[in-house]
Design a protein around this motif. Structure first.
Motif, PDB file in Angstrom:
ATOM      1  N   THR A 283       0.828  -1.207   0.000  1.00  0.00           N
ATOM      2  CA  THR A 283       0.000   0.000   0.000  1.00  0.00           C
ATOM      3  C   THR A 283       0.861   1.255   0.000  1.00  0.00           C
ATOM      4  N   PHE A 284       1.945   1.213   0.778  1.00  0.00           N
ATOM      5  CA  PHE A 284       2.858   2.350   0.851  1.00  0.00           C
ATOM      6  C   PHE A 284       3.420   2.678  -0.535  1.00  0.00           C
ATOM      7  N   LEU A 285       3.870   1.667  -1.248  1.00  0.00           N
ATOM      8  CA  LEU A 285       4.423   1.890  -2.584  1.00  0.00           C
ATOM      9  C   LEU A 285       3.352   2.409  -3.542  1.00  0.00           C
ATOM     10  N   GLY A 286       2.130   1.884  -3.385  1.00  0.00           N
ATOM     11  CA  GLY A 286       1.034   2.367  -4.231  1.00  0.00           C
ATOM     12  C   GLY A 286       0.733   3.838  -4.002  1.00  0.00           C
ATOM     13  N   ILE A 287       0.746   4.258  -2.749  1.00  0.00           N
ATOM     14  CA  ILE A 287       0.465   5.663  -2.437  1.00  0.00           C
ATOM     15  C   ILE A 287       1.608   6.553  -2.924  1.00  0.00           C
ATOM     16  N   LEU A 288       2.857   6.059  -2.835  1.00  0.00           N
ATOM     17  CA  LEU A 288       3.980   6.820  -3.364  1.00  0.00           C
ATOM     18  C   LEU A 288       3.802   7.079  -4.856  1.00  0.00           C
ATOM     19  N   GLY A 289       3.335   6.054  -5.567  1.00  0.00           N
ATOM     20  CA  GLY A 289       3.078   6.233  -6.997  1.00  0.00           C
ATOM     21  C   GLY A 289       1.996   7.262  -7.239  1.00  0.00           C
ATOM     22  N   ARG A 290       0.973   7.252  -6.398  1.00  0.00           N
ATOM     23  CA  ARG A 290      -0.113   8.226  -6.539  1.00  0.00           C
ATOM     24  C   ARG A 290       0.395   9.642  -6.263  1.00  0.00           C
ATOM     25  N   LEU A 291       1.231   9.795  -5.248  1.00  0.00           N
ATOM     26  CA  LEU A 291       1.794  11.112  -4.949  1.00  0.00           C
ATOM     27  C   LEU A 291       2.633  11.628  -6.110  1.00  0.00           C
ATOM     28  N   LYS A 292       3.352  10.728  -6.748  1.00  0.00           N
ATOM     29  CA  LYS A 292       4.134  11.125  -7.913  1.00  0.00           C
ATOM     30  C   LYS A 292       3.217  11.617  -9.029  1.00  0.00           C
ATOM     31  N   ASP A 293       2.084  10.939  -9.207  1.00  0.00           N
ATOM     32  CA  ASP A 293       1.137  11.315 -10.265  1.00  0.00           C
ATOM     33  C   ASP A 293       0.546  12.699 -10.030  1.00  0.00           C
ATOM     34  N   VAL A 294       0.236  13.019  -8.750  1.00  0.00           N
ATOM     35  CA  VAL A 294      -0.455  14.285  -8.467  1.00  0.00           C
ATOM     36  C   VAL A 294       0.509  15.414  -8.124  1.00  0.00           C
ATOM     37  N   SER A 295       1.815  15.108  -8.041  1.00  0.00           N
ATOM     38  CA  SER A 295       2.777  16.116  -7.594  1.00  0.00           C
ATOM     39  C   SER A 295       2.808  17.342  -8.501  1.00  0.00           C
ATOM     40  N   GLN A 296       2.506  17.150  -9.785  1.00  0.00           N
ATOM     41  CA  GLN A 296       2.536  18.265 -10.728  1.00  0.00           C
ATOM     42  C   GLN A 296       1.166  18.920 -10.916  1.00  0.00           C
ATOM     43  N   ASN A 297       0.150  18.396 -10.227  1.00  0.00           N
ATOM     44  CA  ASN A 297      -1.188  18.983 -10.356  1.00  0.00           C
ATOM     45  C   ASN A 297      -1.213  20.400  -9.807  1.00  0.00           C
TER      46      ASN A 297
END
Length: 453
Positions: A283-297
């Motif tokens: 789950t931690f790795l999945g959320i890290l990926g999500r944070l990467k996706d939204v970091s430029q929003n």
């Protein structure tokens, strides 16, 4: 559309700018006055003054949610006690009390028994009816006195502090490391213990080493619960750091939102049904990926939050918790910030995320009651349901009277649940409950109010 609180802030800073010349003049006059009064005192070192800045005012309005407490910004400005800050600096801690006693002797003229002035200058008044020193939220004491200064036809408020060299040193450290530094510190409690130890007794080196030793042992402990907490702390830190930059870029400064980050992470892990360490890692790795996706929003922290449809609550408990938050969502900056970040991170509609979060908060209290062994063993189902219903409604009652974000800070949730468990476990049978229900419920309400103070 901008949140009304930012219009309020703009109006407040406008009033502050209009008063700037008067405040600077008053600050200079007060510095000269107190320097003259204190110059013959052996322990006196210096007078330090400052005028509140626009940035400091903005932070104070957001931190204390003044928008909801005042009818207008002008009323708030004239009600602030620290438009001007004055610090009388002295050598030793014992000199603080001596300087305060000197003020009591010098300021001996009063009309109302609260504010006192000197014979030589009736325009400078100090509120000397309060107990001194005052206890701060951090547990330490400080000589802090409210004052008024009449300049022409205007009366300007100021705050007077008396501080020794040691307490000035301590205050600077606390202000920069704990109070003004909103970068997430994973071992914040450890730092507080260390600094508290220094404040209480600079010679307590053994106490500092013990804290350090215990902390390192805890970090190295091969324990699932500790490792889970480390995952959550690390993720909360990363969310905080990422959105700190976004907030500063949007509104110009950063507020303290570490606790909201903690509850967001708790919600995400609970929603993901994570119960073991291996699942935490995934789950931690999945959320890290999500944070990467939204970091430029691009994200705005000054806009209204609007939902795609009406909010649906599953039961009365959720409704009583959810409706006050809906009412505060576009009024209270911290509630708006919490959900703004949650909606940005979570996949799904904002409406679904809001409904899920309210259900999560409800369950944090409800599951504590349902899992209570003594409650389950002592009462039949219908009896237990009656107790649970009254306790849950007591929680909702207090939440509706004080819809503050501190209610959902996770450490407060745990403290509330602990108090509730203690109160409920004292009830031996349903006959006792019938006799004591009102008292137990009222005590629970007061426990919650005390925690939120």
């Amino acid at each position: 559309m901008k949140l009304e609180i930012f219009d309020f802030i703009e109006e407040a800073t406008g009033h502050l700018c209009e008063l700037e010349d008067q405040l600077e003049e008053a600050s200079d006059e007060l510095e000269k006055f107190f320097e003259f009064e204190m110059e013959d005192f052996e322990g006196f070192l210096n007078i330090n003054t400052r005028v509140k800045t626009k940035m400091s005012l903005k932070e104070k309005i957001l931190r204390n949610n003044y928008y909801s407490r005042y009818e207008n910004a002008e009323e708030m400005i004239y009600d602030l006690s620290d438009l001007i800050g004055i610090r009388i600096e002295c050598r030793f801690i014992e000199d603080e009390n001596k300087l305060y006693r000197k003020l009591l002797k010098v300021f001996d003229v009063t009309e109302d028994g609260k504010y006192f002035s000197t014979e030589s200058n009736p325009d400078v008044k100090l509120k000397l009816d309060d107990k001194q020193p005052q206890r701060q939220k951090n547990g330490f004491k400080i000589f802090r006195i409210d004052g008024k200064y009449r300049l022409g036809e205007n009366e300007i408020t100021f705050e007077l502090q008396i501080k020794s060299l040691v307490n000035m040193f301590w205050g600077e450290i606390e202000h920069k490391i704990l109070y003004k530094n909103f970068n997430y510190v994973m071992i914040e409690d450890f730092f507080r213990d260390i600094m508290g130890s220094i404040k209480e007794n600079l010679s307590m080196i053994d106490r500092q080493l013990m804290i350090l030793h215990d902390h390192i042992n805890e970090m190295d402990e091969d324990n699932d619960e500790v490792r889970k907490n480390q995952f959550q702390k690390l993720l909360s830190k990363m969310i905080h750091n990422m959105y700190s930059h976004k907030i500063k870029g949007d509104i110009g400064f950063v507020v303290d939102f570490r606790k909201p980050c903690d509850i967001i992470v708790k919600y995400i892990f609970e929603k993901s049904k994570v119960y073991d360490v291996s699942s935490y890692s995934i789950t931690f790795l999945g959320i890290l990926g999500r944070l990467k996706d939204v970091s430029q929003n691009e994200i705005s922290f000054i806009e209204y939050i609007e939902f795609e449809r009406y909010i649906k609550f599953e039961d009365e408990y959720e409704k009583r918790l959810g409706e006050p938050i809906l009412g505060s969502l576009n009024q209270d900056f911290m509630w708006n910030l919490l959900f703004r970040i949650l909606f940005d991170i979570e996949i799904g509609t904002d409406t679904e995320d809001f409904e899920g979060f309210i259900a999560f908060i409800k369950d944090e209290f409800l599951e504590n009651l349902k899992s209570n062994g003594k409650l389950n063993s002592r009462f039949e189902d219908w009896q237990r349901n009656d107790i649970v219903d009254k306790v849950m409604n007591a929680i909702a009652d207090v939440f509706q009277e004080n819809t503050c974000i501190e209610f959902v800070n996770y450490d407060n949730i745990e403290r509330i649940n602990s108090k509730i468990t203690t109160r409920v476990n004292r009830v031996k049978n349903f006959e006792d409950w019938r006799d004591q229900a009102f008292e137990v419920v009222e005590n629970i309400k007061q426990d919650i109010r005390d925690i939120l103070e």
